[in-house]
Scaffold this active site. Sequence first.
Site, PDB file in Angstrom:
ATOM      1  N   PRO A   2       0.861  -1.209  -0.043  1.00  0.00           N
ATOM      2  CA  PRO A   2      -0.079  -0.004   0.071  1.00  0.00           C
ATOM      3  C   PRO A   2       0.895   1.181   0.010  1.00  0.00           C
ATOM      4  O   PRO A   2       1.698   1.395   0.906  1.00  0.00           O
ATOM      5  CB  PRO A   2      -0.576  -0.132   1.360  1.00  0.00           C
ATOM      6  CG  PRO A   2      -0.468  -1.422   1.777  1.00  0.00           C
ATOM      7  CD  PRO A   2       0.846  -1.914   1.229  1.00  0.00           C
ATOM      8  N   GLU A   3       0.427   2.124  -0.770  1.00  0.00           N
ATOM      9  CA  GLU A   3       0.799   3.622  -1.028  1.00  0.00           C
ATOM     10  C   GLU A   3      -0.269   4.332  -0.435  1.00  0.00           C
ATOM     11  O   GLU A   3      -1.313   3.873  -0.253  1.00  0.00           O
ATOM     12  CB  GLU A   3       1.533   3.789  -2.214  1.00  0.00           C
ATOM     13  CG  GLU A   3       2.774   3.011  -2.485  1.00  0.00           C
ATOM     14  CD  GLU A   3       3.552   3.645  -3.789  1.00  0.00           C
ATOM     15  OE1 GLU A   3       3.354   4.762  -3.988  1.00  0.00           O
ATOM     16  OE2 GLU A   3       4.243   2.837  -4.547  1.00  0.00           O
ATOM     17  N   HIS A  90      -2.032 -15.348   9.623  1.00  0.00           N
ATOM     18  CA  HIS A  90      -1.456 -14.060   9.372  1.00  0.00           C
ATOM     19  C   HIS A  90      -2.437 -12.991   9.663  1.00  0.00           C
ATOM     20  O   HIS A  90      -2.367 -11.771   9.315  1.00  0.00           O
ATOM     21  CB  HIS A  90      -0.867 -13.592   7.908  1.00  0.00           C
ATOM     22  CG  HIS A  90       0.250 -14.660   7.524  1.00  0.00           C
ATOM     23  ND1 HIS A  90       1.331 -14.837   8.277  1.00  0.00           N
ATOM     24  CD2 HIS A  90       0.666 -15.244   6.349  1.00  0.00           C
ATOM     25  CE1 HIS A  90       2.226 -15.655   7.878  1.00  0.00           C
ATOM     26  NE2 HIS A  90       1.596 -16.178   6.504  1.00  0.00           N
ATOM     27  N   ARG A 109       4.028 -10.233   5.782  1.00  0.00           N
ATOM     28  CA  ARG A 109       5.502  -9.942   6.383  1.00  0.00           C
ATOM     29  C   ARG A 109       5.701  -9.183   7.491  1.00  0.00           C
ATOM     30  O   ARG A 109       6.919  -9.287   7.967  1.00  0.00           O
ATOM     31  CB  ARG A 109       5.942  -9.201   4.956  1.00  0.00           C
ATOM     32  CG  ARG A 109       5.927  -9.850   3.750  1.00  0.00           C
ATOM     33  CD  ARG A 109       6.492  -9.087   2.524  1.00  0.00           C
ATOM     34  NE  ARG A 109       7.972  -8.803   2.727  1.00  0.00           N
ATOM     35  CZ  ARG A 109       8.697  -8.325   1.760  1.00  0.00           C
ATOM     36  NH1 ARG A 109       8.035  -7.617   0.689  1.00  0.00           N
ATOM     37  NH2 ARG A 109       9.796  -7.838   1.837  1.00  0.00           N
ATOM     38  N   ARG A 152      20.841  19.770  -3.268  1.00  0.00           N
ATOM     39  CA  ARG A 152      20.830  17.986  -2.864  1.00  0.00           C
ATOM     40  C   ARG A 152      21.582  17.353  -4.232  1.00  0.00           C
ATOM     41  O   ARG A 152      21.097  17.622  -5.300  1.00  0.00           O
ATOM     42  CB  ARG A 152      19.735  17.584  -2.533  1.00  0.00           C
ATOM     43  CG  ARG A 152      18.937  18.304  -1.374  1.00  0.00           C
ATOM     44  CD  ARG A 152      19.620  17.813   0.142  1.00  0.00           C
ATOM     45  NE  ARG A 152      19.841  16.163   0.222  1.00  0.00           N
ATOM     46  CZ  ARG A 152      18.758  15.782   0.959  1.00  0.00           C
ATOM     47  NH1 ARG A 152      17.766  16.385   1.612  1.00  0.00           N
ATOM     48  NH2 ARG A 152      18.856  14.477   1.208  1.00  0.00           N
TER      49      ARG A 152
END
Length: 270
Positions: A2-3, A90, A109, A152
């Site tokens: 997920p973002e 899970h 995970r 940067r």
Amino acid sequence: MPELPEVETTVAGLRPALEGKRLTRVEPRRPDLRRPFPPDLRQRMTGARVTSLGRRAKYGLIETDRGDVMIFHLGMSGRWRIDPTELEKHDHLLLETEEKRQLVLNDPRRFGSVDLIKLEELEAFETFSKMGPEPLGDSFNAAYLKQVTKGRKAPIKQLLLDQRNVAGLGNIYVCEALHMAGISPRRMGGQISKARYEKLVSAIKQVLESAIAAGGSSLRDFVRPDGELGYFAKDWLVYGREGSPCHCGAIVKRRVDSGRSTFYCAKCQK
DNA sequence: ACGCACCCCTGTGCGC
DNA sequence: TGCGCACAGGGGTGCG
């Protein structure tokens, strides 16, 4: 996986089942994810009423009438399931409401996390206080990006993934936005013009907004037939398309830095 | 301060 | 059919 858009969609999906509802059961099913579940999670959340749900960066926020906020992160593999027929491997956290609706956090995970803080500590919560602006907010604009990348030398891709610069972008949407803006992922941040940052900011907002729209529309009534939340298929222009033709005709390439893949078109992106 | 490599963990898909 | 390897959308740490 997920973002930001997936978290946004997940929160929208949880809302009808949770908002205004009293929690009758809060059950961690193992001691930890990335870190231990808060030891008092069950005690503080059970019996509380959920007052609102929200999102900050890639974190989901669940507020209760006791002044607590449960903050969840889905890591790489986290997802919520609604009213599952049975618990699966899970399934690490179970919520149940007075209405007997069940919300289950599944995360193979275990890169995800669950924290519990007081609402008044939210601003000072270190994870959030160090974060940059929301990419969909007005304060995320070309002037800001130009200023924060000044001097940067790190590649722009890395700077966009750094949550201190902008909060909520992940690998997929960064690859897609850079492609849309025609900027090479390896271009040094400090070396990009204001005009090109204008394009990049538009691309980021557009990619995120269309993903949120696709997520919302793919979740009929915000609950898919399989009861799962947080995933929706999308046809990317470069992500996961190594070896396929870009719309310009060149071949999409992949490179790996620090173990993360970058997909790009060397012809379109300079 | 900065840029980068690597680690946490499990599952999946691929080539042999 | 099994085995080993590469890889996965995140984030934190620790090194030079």
